[in-house]
Write a protein that holds these residues in place. Structure first.
Motif, short mmCIF file in Angstrom:
data_model
loop_
_atom_site.label_atom_id
_atom_site.label_comp_id
_atom_site.label_asym_id
_atom_site.label_seq_id
_atom_site.Cartn_x
_atom_site.Cartn_y
_atom_site.Cartn_z
N ALA A 1 0.82 -1.21 0.00
CA ALA A 1 0.00 0.00 0.00
C ALA A 1 0.85 1.26 0.00
O ALA A 1 0.49 2.27 -0.61
N ARG A 2 1.99 1.22 0.68
CA ARG A 2 2.87 2.40 0.73
C ARG A 2 3.70 2.56 -0.55
O ARG A 2 3.99 3.67 -0.98
N ILE A 3 4.07 1.43 -1.15
CA ILE A 3 4.97 1.48 -2.30
C ILE A 3 4.22 1.76 -3.60
O ILE A 3 4.65 2.57 -4.43
N PHE A 4 3.07 1.10 -3.78
CA PHE A 4 2.35 1.17 -5.05
C PHE A 4 1.33 2.31 -5.02
O PHE A 4 0.13 2.11 -4.87
N THR A 5 1.82 3.50 -5.18
CA THR A 5 0.94 4.68 -5.17
C THR A 5 0.37 4.98 -6.55
O THR A 5 -0.55 5.77 -6.67
N LYS A 6 0.93 4.37 -7.60
CA LYS A 6 0.41 4.50 -8.95
C LYS A 6 0.04 3.12 -9.49
O LYS A 6 0.69 2.13 -9.17
N ASN A 7 -1.02 3.07 -10.31
CA ASN A 7 -1.50 1.79 -10.85
C ASN A 7 -1.67 0.78 -9.72
O ASN A 7 -1.24 -0.38 -9.83
N THR A 8 -2.30 1.20 -8.65
CA THR A 8 -2.35 0.40 -7.43
C THR A 8 -3.03 -0.94 -7.65
O THR A 8 -2.56 -1.97 -7.17
N GLY A 9 -4.16 -0.94 -8.36
CA GLY A 9 -4.87 -2.19 -8.60
C GLY A 9 -4.02 -3.19 -9.37
O GLY A 9 -3.98 -4.38 -9.05
N THR A 10 -3.34 -2.70 -10.41
CA THR A 10 -2.47 -3.57 -11.20
C THR A 10 -1.37 -4.18 -10.35
O THR A 10 -1.14 -5.40 -10.38
N MET A 11 -0.69 -3.34 -9.57
CA MET A 11 0.45 -3.82 -8.79
C MET A 11 0.02 -4.71 -7.63
O MET A 11 0.72 -5.68 -7.29
N MET A 12 -1.13 -4.43 -7.01
CA MET A 12 -1.63 -5.29 -5.95
C MET A 12 -1.96 -6.68 -6.50
O MET A 12 -1.61 -7.71 -5.90
N ASN A 13 -2.64 -6.72 -7.64
CA ASN A 13 -2.98 -8.01 -8.24
C ASN A 13 -1.73 -8.75 -8.69
O ASN A 13 -1.65 -9.98 -8.55
N LEU A 14 -0.75 -8.02 -9.21
CA LEU A 14 0.50 -8.65 -9.63
C LEU A 14 1.23 -9.24 -8.43
O LEU A 14 1.78 -10.35 -8.50
N SER A 15 1.24 -8.52 -7.31
CA SER A 15 1.88 -9.03 -6.10
C SER A 15 1.23 -10.33 -5.66
O SER A 15 1.91 -11.31 -5.35
N HIS A 16 -0.10 -10.36 -5.64
CA HIS A 16 -0.80 -11.56 -5.20
C HIS A 16 -0.74 -12.68 -6.24
O HIS A 16 -0.99 -13.84 -5.90
N PHE A 17 -0.38 -12.35 -7.47
CA PHE A 17 -0.11 -13.40 -8.46
C PHE A 17 1.01 -14.30 -7.99
O PHE A 17 0.96 -15.53 -8.15
N PHE A 18 2.04 -13.71 -7.37
CA PHE A 18 3.17 -14.52 -6.90
C PHE A 18 2.74 -15.46 -5.77
O PHE A 18 3.25 -16.58 -5.66
N TYR A 19 1.80 -14.99 -4.95
CA TYR A 19 1.24 -15.89 -3.92
C TYR A 19 0.50 -17.04 -4.60
O TYR A 19 0.65 -18.20 -4.21
N GLY A 20 -0.29 -16.73 -5.62
CA GLY A 20 -1.02 -17.77 -6.33
C GLY A 20 -0.10 -18.75 -7.04
O GLY A 20 -0.34 -19.96 -7.06
N LEU A 21 1.00 -18.22 -7.60
CA LEU A 21 1.97 -19.07 -8.29
C LEU A 21 2.58 -20.09 -7.34
O LEU A 21 2.60 -21.30 -7.62
N SER A 22 3.08 -19.62 -6.20
CA SER A 22 3.72 -20.54 -5.26
C SER A 22 2.70 -21.47 -4.61
O SER A 22 3.00 -22.64 -4.33
N SER A 23 1.47 -20.98 -4.40
CA SER A 23 0.44 -21.83 -3.82
C SER A 23 0.10 -22.99 -4.75
O SER A 23 -0.21 -24.10 -4.29
N THR A 24 0.15 -22.73 -6.06
CA THR A 24 -0.19 -23.76 -7.04
C THR A 24 0.84 -24.89 -7.04
O THR A 24 0.48 -26.07 -7.12
N VAL A 25 2.11 -24.53 -6.96
CA VAL A 25 3.16 -25.55 -7.07
C VAL A 25 3.64 -26.08 -5.72
O VAL A 25 4.35 -27.09 -5.67
N ALA A 26 3.28 -25.41 -4.62
CA ALA A 26 3.81 -25.79 -3.30
C ALA A 26 3.52 -27.25 -2.94
O ALA A 26 4.43 -27.97 -2.50
#
Length: 410
Positions: A125-150
């Protein structure tokens, strides 16, 4: 100065993206390990349930203090403590010799996980002050990626030969959790933004308690996340019991759900930024709920719609985080902690309700025979998951109306 700023931004991206990647691994490697733990320690189902309940307890405990801790010592040090605590729990799990020591290690792990989830949300929330929705979803993509293969990685690693024997669950946890030390490196060199970005809405917990908008956001997130988590818990069970699928096929459908889920978080972020966070959540959650309901009505031939529903449910959590970061820019730490803590409580209650609904409907229609009543119970339980997604959309509509009246749409 520009090069220095760009380098610092890249370091912070490594911390956030790497943190979500590690978080996904730590949360989702337990599936293949739990049966091995049960065998090694001779645990009964009650002891196993108690061990797993430490997930929610540790998470909720971490929610209660992480924001205050980050305000006191800084989000940088808070994140480092979370990463190091995860690694320490891996060591303690490796050397645990009793159920008590295993439980203590697990408890520490999930306190660290709770700290990390809140900490990463605050960082993003502090870092992504621009295109916040895009960057938040991209961040959580990495959670989804590791959750899929874990689960696949965990099952494979436990069979590795090491020192004349199998690596086992202890070695697997040790290796996987030691990876949490990697994001510490860019954390040490990165400069994190201060907590108050000088936004219009400076808020306290007391202010949030009195703010109907805050409670609507809590409801939106709770309905959406409970629906999301419930799919992971109940989809395989539903397909096996309702349609007689074998575990491999049912697990495969869950993998397709996570694939849709992961790709959605990767691709839909720009859409949320373009059409607005409130409208996005309203549309995507309705899509998810309708897909799940259609799958139940159509029957076994429509089972793929359970997986397609992942496209709609995936953006809800990161988009609500983006919504909070914009609306409560001056007190985002407090707003995130308040919202996620109440969401965590709702998640515990939601999963209990699903189980009780299945049992209640099964007993209610017991006159139809075992097979018929069981199918109706399962359909009612999974239908409740779909209804939660629709309630998320309906609550978001109320939120949209209130925000539009105030001219505060995000």
């Amino acid at each position: 100065m520009r090069d220095s700023s760009r380098t610092n931004y890249l370091l912070l991206l490594l911390v956030v993206f790497g943190g979500f990647l590690i978080f996904g691994f730590s949360e989702n490697i337990k599936g293949p390990a739990i049966p091995r733990m049960q065998t090694d320690f001779g645990l009964n189902e009650g002891q196993l349930g108690l061990l797993l309940s430490l997930n929610s307890l540790g998470y909720l405990l971490a929610c209660s203090f992480t924001s205050a801790l980050s305000n006191k010592i800084g989000i940088k040090l808070t994140g480092i403590i979370a990463f190091v605590s995860m690694a320490a729990s891996g060591v303690l799990m490796y050397i645990s010799a009793s159920y008590a020591s295993l439980s203590a290690s697990y408890f520490l792990l999930y306190i660290a996980n709770g700290m990390l989830e809140i900490g990463l949300a605050i960082m993003a929330a502090r870092i992504f002050t621009k295109n916040t929705g895009t960057m938040m979803n991209l961040s959580h993509f990495f959670y989804g990626l590791s959750s899929t293969v874990a689960p696949i990685f965990a099952a494979s690693m436990m069979g590795w030969q090491f020192g004349g024997g199998e690596l086992g669950w202890r070695g697997m946890y040790l290796i996987m959790l030691m990876l949490s030390l990697l994001p510490v490196i860019p954390s040490l060199f990165g400069r994190f933004p201060e907590g108050d970005r000088g936004g219009e809405h400076r808020i306290s917990v007391r202010g949030l308690l009195r703010d109907p908008i805050a409670w609507l956001i809590v409801a939106v997130l709770s309905f959406g996340v409970v629906s999301e988590l419930a799919v992971g818990s109940w989809l395989v069970y539903f397909l096996e019991k309702a349609y007689g699928w074998d575990t491999g096929d049912a697990s495969g459908m869950l993998s397709v759900f996570f694939l849709c889920f992961m790709l959605s978080r990767l691709l839909v972020g720009p859409i949320t930024d373009k059409i607005g966070y409130t409208v996005s959540v309203m549309i995507f959650s309705a899509f998810s709920g309708l897909c799940s309901l259609a799958a139940i009505v159509i029957g076994e031939k429509g089972a793929v719609l359970f997986a397609i529903a992942g496209i709609g449910i995936a953006p809800i959590y990161p988009t609500v985080m983006a919504m909070l970061s914009k609306r409560y820019a001056g007190g985002v730490d407090t707003a995130i902690t308040f919202t996620v803590t109440l969401m965590g409580i709702a998640s515990v209650v939601g999963n209990l309700l699903i189980g009780y609904i299945i049992e209640w409907v099964r007993q209610l229609f017991s006159a139809r025979g075992t097979a018929g009543s069981e199918l109706l119970g399962l359909q009612a339980g999974y239908g409740f998951i779909a209804v939660l997604a629709l309630l998320c959309s309906a609550t978001c509509l109320l939120l949209y109306v209130r925000l539009r009246q105030r001219r505060e749409l995000v």
